[in-house]
Write an enzyme that holds these catalytic residues in place. Structure first.
Site, mmCIF file in Angstrom:
data_model
loop_
_atom_site.group_PDB
_atom_site.id
_atom_site.type_symbol
_atom_site.label_atom_id
_atom_site.label_comp_id
_atom_site.label_asym_id
_atom_site.label_seq_id
_atom_site.Cartn_x
_atom_site.Cartn_y
_atom_site.Cartn_z
ATOM 1 N N SER A 109 63.490 -27.109 8.521
ATOM 2 C CA SER A 109 63.702 -26.937 9.959
ATOM 3 C C SER A 109 62.376 -26.718 10.685
ATOM 4 O O SER A 109 61.392 -26.259 10.109
ATOM 5 C CB SER A 109 64.614 -25.748 10.224
ATOM 6 O OG SER A 109 65.832 -25.896 9.541
HETATM 7 N N1 SAH Z 1 66.974 -23.875 6.048
HETATM 8 C C1 SAH Z 1 66.372 -25.071 5.484
HETATM 9 C C2 SAH Z 1 66.733 -26.292 6.290
HETATM 10 C C3 SAH Z 1 67.716 -27.078 5.569
HETATM 11 S S1 SAH Z 1 68.347 -28.534 6.342
HETATM 12 C C4 SAH Z 1 64.885 -24.937 5.337
HETATM 13 O O1 SAH Z 1 64.330 -23.966 5.865
HETATM 14 O O2 SAH Z 1 64.265 -25.776 4.680
HETATM 15 C C5 SAH Z 1 70.064 -28.251 6.002
HETATM 16 C C6 SAH Z 1 70.467 -28.195 4.558
HETATM 17 O O3 SAH Z 1 71.881 -28.003 4.547
HETATM 18 C C7 SAH Z 1 70.207 -29.470 3.762
HETATM 19 O O4 SAH Z 1 69.404 -29.162 2.663
HETATM 20 C C8 SAH Z 1 71.610 -29.923 3.334
HETATM 21 O O5 SAH Z 1 71.649 -30.484 2.037
HETATM 22 C C9 SAH Z 1 72.377 -28.615 3.380
HETATM 23 N N2 SAH Z 1 73.834 -28.733 3.502
HETATM 24 C C10 SAH Z 1 74.567 -29.597 4.234
HETATM 25 N N3 SAH Z 1 75.879 -29.368 4.084
HETATM 26 C C11 SAH Z 1 75.998 -28.313 3.218
HETATM 27 C C12 SAH Z 1 77.099 -27.593 2.668
HETATM 28 N N4 SAH Z 1 78.378 -27.920 2.938
HETATM 29 N N5 SAH Z 1 76.834 -26.576 1.821
HETATM 30 C C13 SAH Z 1 75.556 -26.227 1.518
HETATM 31 N N6 SAH Z 1 74.475 -26.871 2.002
HETATM 32 C C14 SAH Z 1 74.693 -27.906 2.854
#
Ligand code: SAH
Length: 202
Positions: free
Chosen positions: A52
């Site tokens: 993010s």
């Molecule tokens: N907080 C993270 C940003 C991640 S982007 C950081 O700081 O890097 C969002 C993430 O949510 C992705 O890795 C995606 O794979 C995950 N995601 C999407 N749907 C999900 C679900 N149902 N359960 C768990 N993770 C999920």
């Protein structure tokens, strides 16, 4: 980046600013992107996902109104960057990631960097992480047209949930829900754009 992009855009909580200053974002991006780690934008982390934007991580952390004794659930571990920031603001972070590759990488990275109060789990976070709840705060880093009931059920009285609500690829509303003794209230915090929350078989 901290002064211009984060304080400059309105994040005021001193503990959040301190946490943002302390977590080395370059350790959470792929080596090819390390030089852009302090640009205020998302970067690829593999599996079509992104780390993010720092401003959004800080904004969401502030919106959670964390105290040092809180237990926090995060949906969407990704690189583990936001979990590291959150871990400095509360007692324990439980974070769930649906891509095994990302969950494993984040777990190793967080341990190597010494963020010992973060537990990473591989699985579908739309159902939360029931065994460890209820939580003082829940945050989702992936957007959904509606907030799953199972997440709200794991929020304790007095707890806050922050999540992007809306469709994939569109502008979404960052929503904060609070569970009070008499029910749940909701406020819109502003416009965001997140990857979709993918549940079940997609
Ligand atoms: N907080 C993270 C940003 C991640 S982007 C950081 O700081 O890097 C969002 C993430 O949510 C992705 O890795 C995606 O794979 C995950 N995601 C999407 N749907 C999900 C679900 N149902 N359960 C768990 N993770 C999920």
């Amino acid at each position: 980046m901290l002064r211009r992009d984060i304080e400059g855009r309105g994040v005021r909580d001193a503990r959040v600013l301190e946490a943002m200053a302390s977590v080395p974002r370059e350790a959470f991006v792929e080596p090819d992107h390390a030089r852009q780690a302090y640009a205020d934008r998302p970067l690829p982390i593999g599996m079509g996902q992104t780390i993010s934007q720092p401003y959004v991580v800080a904004w969401m952390a502030e919106a959670l109104e964390l105290t040092a004794t809180d237990r926090v659930l995060e949906i969407g571990t990704g690189s583990g960057y936001a979990a590291a920031v959150l871990s400095l603001l509360c007692e324990e972070v439980y974070t769930v990631e649906r891509h095994a590759y990302l969950a494993a990488g984040a777990g190793e990275r967080l341990a190597a960097l010494g963020y010992g109060n973060v537990r990473v789990r591989h699985g579908d976070g739309a159902g939360g992480w029931p065994g460890r709840g209820p939580y003082d705060a829940i945050v989702a880093a992936a957007a959904s047209p509606r907030i799953p009931d199972s997440l709200l059920e794991q929020l304790r009285v007095g707890g806050r949930l922050v999540m992007p609500v809306g469709s994939a690829g569109a502008r979404q509303q960052l929503v904060r829900k609070r569970r009070g003794a008499d029910g749940v209230t909701e406020e819109g915090l502003g416009v965001v754009r997140f990857v979709p929350l993918v549940t079940g078989d997609g």
